[in-house]
Design a protein around this motif. Structure first.
Motif, short mmCIF file in Angstrom:
data_model
loop_
_atom_site.label_atom_id
_atom_site.label_comp_id
_atom_site.label_asym_id
_atom_site.label_seq_id
_atom_site.Cartn_x
_atom_site.Cartn_y
_atom_site.Cartn_z
N GLN A 1 45.37 42.82 35.12
CA GLN A 1 45.90 43.44 36.33
C GLN A 1 45.66 44.95 36.31
N LEU A 2 45.84 45.57 35.13
CA LEU A 2 45.60 47.02 35.04
C LEU A 2 44.15 47.35 35.33
N SER A 3 43.24 46.53 34.78
CA SER A 3 41.82 46.84 34.98
C SER A 3 41.43 46.69 36.44
N GLN B 1 40.79 35.27 27.12
CA GLN B 1 39.34 35.41 27.14
C GLN B 1 38.74 34.70 28.35
N LEU B 2 39.26 33.49 28.60
CA LEU B 2 38.78 32.70 29.74
C LEU B 2 39.02 33.45 31.06
N LYS B 3 40.22 34.03 31.19
CA LYS B 3 40.56 34.76 32.42
C LYS B 3 39.65 35.98 32.57
N ALA B 4 39.38 36.68 31.44
CA ALA B 4 38.51 37.86 31.50
C ALA B 4 37.12 37.46 31.99
N GLU B 5 36.64 36.30 31.52
CA GLU B 5 35.32 35.82 31.95
C GLU B 5 35.34 35.44 33.43
N PHE C 1 37.14 36.56 35.77
CA PHE C 1 37.21 37.74 36.65
C PHE C 1 36.13 38.77 36.32
N SER C 2 35.14 38.35 35.52
CA SER C 2 34.00 39.22 35.13
C SER C 2 34.47 40.57 34.58
N LYS C 3 35.42 40.51 33.67
CA LYS C 3 35.98 41.75 33.11
C LYS C 3 35.63 41.91 31.63
#
Ligand SMILES: C[S@@+](CC[C@H](N)C(=O)[O-])C[C@H]1O[C@@H](n2cnc3c(N)ncnc32)[C@H](O)[C@@H]1O
Ligand SMILES: O=C(O)C(=O)C[C@]1(C(=O)O)C=C[C@@H](O)C=C1
Length: 248
Positions: free
Chosen positions: A76-78, A102-106, A108-110
């Motif tokens: 959310q911060l990013s 990790q899955l969520k970062a992927e 959302f392409s973060k």
């Protein structure tokens, strides 16, 4: 008939003997729903942290989230701070939580700006950073070790860096303490938890989540070296502090 919605927290909606609360696969599966329905103003607190970071930190700053769980705060911060050039590191000792993060970062392409590390925050070399976030994590560290952790955070913070600490708290006034707990249980009931679920979770968290008072948390931050320490948010028995490391 399927009663339970996928990823909806119904962990304590079962008639089995309670066991201690642990951050395992079952908890990780429903954790995002659990926090949204169990931590008052969870998302608003993250928004406030974004404001603090935006107005305090220089570009290229490193932000470290200790006990990052499924990475919601950093993600959310990013997004909220996407115009700023910050690097984010999340640390947690639960592999189930980090797999989800990790899955969520992927998704959302973060992956470029978010990094996750598995480790015990009590027994590892902490990275150096301009901001440390400890949201609802210190309460799970044994009270005797809390000051040591805060001192390590203080040491690894850049001068003028900030530490954000969010915790569930108690009041040492028994009457107010009871009232706050009652209000918190009403908050949970309004979000769909039954009396039984609330009672079972309370039992499972006994001796696992050990809350201190607002004054005790403030004193711990001060004795770690922080001079400017203020709550920036409080909802009855939940509080968030900002603590600033002096320039010299
Ligand atoms: C209540 S959750 C934190 C929620 C998260 N900060 C957020 O706001 O979404 C507590 C987290 O701390 C982690 N944790 C507890 N003790 C830890 C330790 N000694 N080292 C690393 N992580 C720890 C747990 O695995 C869990 O993910
Ligand atoms: O105290 C409770 O009953 C809670 O649900 C609070 C709380 C927390 O403050 O971390 C406890 C465990 C889970 O990690 C999510 C929320």
């Amino acid at each position: 008939m399927q009663k339970k919605q996928n990823n909806r927290d119904s962990l304590f909606d079962v008639e089995q003997i309670s066991e201690d609360f642990i951050f395992n696969e079952r908890v990780a599966q429903v954790f995002d729903d659990m926090l949204d329905r169990s931590i008052p103003f969870y998302r608003e607190v993250i928004h406030s942290i974004a404001r603090i970071l935006d107005t305090t930190l220089e570009d290229n700053s490193q932000i470290v989230d200790l006990g990052c769980a499924t990475g919601t705060t950093l993600l959310q911060l990013s997004s909220l701070l996407e115009k700023r050039d910050f690097q984010y590191t999340g640390i947690d000792n639960s592999s189930a939580m980090l797999d989800k993060a990790q899955l969520k970062a992927e998704l959302f392409s973060k992956q470029e700006c978010l990094k996750f590390i598995q480790g015990d925050i009590m027994n590892m070399e902490q990275p150096c950073a301009s901001a440390f976030i400890l949201n609802y994590t210190l309460q799970f560290i044994r009270p005797i070790n809390r000051e040591k952790l805060l001192k390590q955070i203080y040491t690894n913070l850049a001068p003028d860096g900030i530490c954000i600490l969010s915790e569930k708290i108690i009041s040492h006034h028994p009457n107010l303490n009871r009232k706050y707990i009652d209000m918190y249980h009403t908050f949970k009931k309004e979000r769909g938890y039954s009396e039984l679920e609330i009672a079972k979770k309370r039992e499972a968290l006994e001796n696992i989540l050990i809350p201190c008072s607002l004054e005790e948390n403030k004193a711990m931050l001060q004795s770690a070296g922080f001079v400017e320490v203020e709550p920036f948010f409080q909802w009855f028995n939940f509080v968030s502090f900002i603590a600033v490391k002096p320039l010299t």
